[in-house]
Structure formats: C-alpha cells, structure tokens
Design an enzyme around this catalytic site. Structure first.
Site, PDB file in Angstrom:
ATOM      1  N   ASN A   1     -16.460   9.216  -2.203  1.00 30.36           N
ATOM      2  CA  ASN A   1     -16.496   8.006  -2.067  1.00 30.36           C
ATOM      3  C   ASN A   1     -17.984   7.516  -2.538  1.00 30.36           C
ATOM      4  OD1 ASN A   1     -15.880   4.770  -2.062  1.00 30.36           O
ATOM      5  ND2 ASN A   1     -16.841   4.903   0.286  1.00 30.36           N
TER       6      ASN A   1
ATOM      7  N   HIS B   1     -20.646   4.531  -1.539  1.00 27.28           N
ATOM      8  CA  HIS B   1     -20.978   3.536  -0.845  1.00 27.28           C
ATOM      9  C   HIS B   1     -22.314   2.950  -0.927  1.00 27.28           C
ATOM     10  CE1 HIS B   1     -20.296   0.646   2.464  1.00 27.28           C
ATOM     11  NE2 HIS B   1     -21.246   1.089   3.003  1.00 27.28           N
TER      12      HIS B   1
ATOM     13  N   ARG C   1       0.933  -1.105  -0.032  1.00 27.56           N
ATOM     14  CA  ARG C   1       0.063   0.092   0.097  1.00 27.56           C
ATOM     15  C   ARG C   1       0.964   1.039   0.053  1.00 27.56           C
ATOM     16  NH1 ARG C   1      -4.747   1.297   4.343  1.00 27.56           N
ATOM     17  NH2 ARG C   1      -2.873   1.973   5.591  1.00 27.56           N
TER      18      ARG C   1
HETATM   19  C1  GAR Z   1     -21.050   0.322  -6.366  1.00 30.60           C
HETATM   20  O1  GAR Z   1     -22.239  -0.081  -6.140  1.00 30.60           O
HETATM   21  C2  GAR Z   1     -20.313   0.959  -5.431  1.00 30.60           C
HETATM   22  O2  GAR Z   1     -21.303   1.346  -4.591  1.00 30.60           O
HETATM   23  C3  GAR Z   1     -19.681  -0.333  -4.685  1.00 30.60           C
HETATM   24  O3  GAR Z   1     -19.221  -0.988  -5.798  1.00 30.60           O
HETATM   25  C4  GAR Z   1     -20.286  -0.695  -6.795  1.00 30.60           C
HETATM   26  C5  GAR Z   1     -19.295  -0.437  -8.029  1.00 30.60           C
HETATM   27  O4  GAR Z   1     -19.780  -0.645  -9.115  1.00 30.60           O
HETATM   28  N1  GAR Z   1     -18.585   0.375  -3.762  1.00 30.60           N
HETATM   29  C6  GAR Z   1     -18.361  -0.183  -2.585  1.00 30.60           C
HETATM   30  O5  GAR Z   1     -18.801  -1.339  -2.222  1.00 30.60           O
HETATM   31  C7  GAR Z   1     -17.083   0.270  -1.937  1.00 30.60           C
HETATM   32  N2  GAR Z   1     -16.993  -0.320  -0.680  1.00 30.60           N
HETATM   33  P1  GAR Z   1     -19.362  -0.247 -10.717  1.00 30.60           P
HETATM   34  O6  GAR Z   1     -17.872  -0.856 -10.809  1.00 30.60           O
HETATM   35  O7  GAR Z   1     -20.439  -0.762 -11.394  1.00 30.60           O
HETATM   36  O8  GAR Z   1     -19.499   1.485 -10.813  1.00 30.60           O
END
Ligand code: GAR
Length: 204
Positions: A105, A107, A63
C-alpha cells in the site's frame, strides 16, 4: 516474474508511474495484468484502457461480496502482487490473510519500519506523529509538523501499520495548503511506488 494487479480509487497518477516505468524497462520481469477500481468514474480506469490493460470497475457496496469477487479475479489473472495505489477501501483480515506479503500500500505519510507505533523519528531527529487513514496530508498540516512524506508498506489487518518497504520524506513549506502538499507528496510517490515494486521483486 511478477504479475501485478493495481487497485485504484481515483486519478491513478501512481498507476501511470508504474505504466511508464514498465514501458521504459525499469521493471524488467513485471507486468500489470489487471487494474481494478471501486469507483466507476476513476480516471485510473481510463489510463489503464489507454494502455490496453484489463481494467474493471468493482462496486464495493457489500465488502464481503466484493472481496470474494476480487479474490476470484486475482486468482483468475494469476496475480503475484497487489499494489494499492490510491485505493480507498479497507480490506477485512480474512482477505488480507489470503495474500501474505503480497499486498503493498502507498500511504501519504511516514510510517515506522515495523509499521507500528504512534511516532516516527525523521532524518532531522524530530519526533512526529504517525498519520494513518484518510487525509494524511491534512493531518500533517493540522499537526503543524515540518516534515511528512510517503511510505510503501506491506498490508496487514491493522490499517496503515504493516512493515515498510520504502519511504521518502517531504518537507512542509510555509504557505502549504492540503492540495499543494498532497501534490508534492505525489511527485515523490511516482518514483517511490516503482522502487517498492523493484524491492518487492528482489525479496519475493
Ligand atoms: C496518493 O497520494 C496515495 O498515497 C494516497 O492517495 C493518492 C492517490 O493518488 N493514498 C491514500 O491516501 C490511501 N489511504 P493517485 O490516484 O493520483 O495515484
């Protein structure tokens, strides 16, 4: 004007929503200058390349090293706003503190206004737990709540606990599976992420 970096780890449908909004003039003054994925095979990278956006795979094995490289990239591309759109890595406090109020972000759950607290009061008055971290849709199903949603919030060192910019509720329907619910949450997110960037630009 806002120069955006969009960080993805997967399909990038929310990146696509931003690209579409930019191409249809819904985000005047904004521009995506960089797309980064920590996964080489993330479909989000293909989406970026199709639209001739600079797209990079940044391995995330160590990281501290990866964050240093990312900081250099963000500075090089003169990024104003970092949008985490399905980004599945947690940043160090040191990284986050270099970009105060400049990382947002998406979420897939409801987070309170100030970001903190273990519960959220939904529009129908029900008090529901705040589902942070991975698999938020699954967590909501397992908890048996009737309402979940999605939130765009500022990133602070505490995971999924920064002040919110905007959010939208999504009802849980009988017969929902994790996939079905996650898909319905994403439909809502595609407009929410655009709204969040618009709001950020107004307050920046
Ligand atoms: C979305 O639903 C976002 O909210 C979630 O991943 C998905 C991405 O979809 N994010 C998380 O869970 C972050 N911890 P995408 O790649 O189709 O935009």
């Amino acid at each position: 004007p806002a120069r955006l970096a969009v960080l993805v780890s997967g399909s990038g449908s929310n990146l696509q929503a931003l690209i579409d909004a930019l191409e249809s003039q819904q985000l005047p003054g904004a521009q995506i200058v960089l797309v980064v994925s920590n996964k080489a095979d993330a479909y989000g990278l293909q989406r970026a390349l199709k639209h001739r956006l600079p797209a990079l795979y940044l391995p995330w094995k160590q990281r501290a090293q990866s964050e240093q490289q990312l900081v250099a990239l963000l500075r090089l591309f003169e990024v104003d706003l970092i949008v985490l759109a399905g980004w599945m890595r947690i940043f160090s406090a040191e990284f986050i503190e270099q970009f105060p109020r400049r990382i947002i972000n998406l979420h897939p759950a409801l987070i309170p206004d100030d970001g903190s607290g273990a519960t959220f009061t939904s529009s129908d008055g029900s008090i529901i737990p705040v589902f942070r971290g991975m698999h938020a849709a699954r967590q909501a199903l397992e908890a048996g709540v009737k309402i979940t949603g999605s939130t765009v919030h500022y990133v602070t060192p505490e995971v999924d606990a920064g002040p919110m910019l905007c959010r939208q509720e999504v009802p849980i329907l009988t017969g929902d599976t994790e996939d079905k619910l996650q898909e319905r949450i994403k439909q809502v997110e595609h407009s929410l992420i655009v709204e969040a960037v618009q709001l950020w630009m107004r307050t920046a």
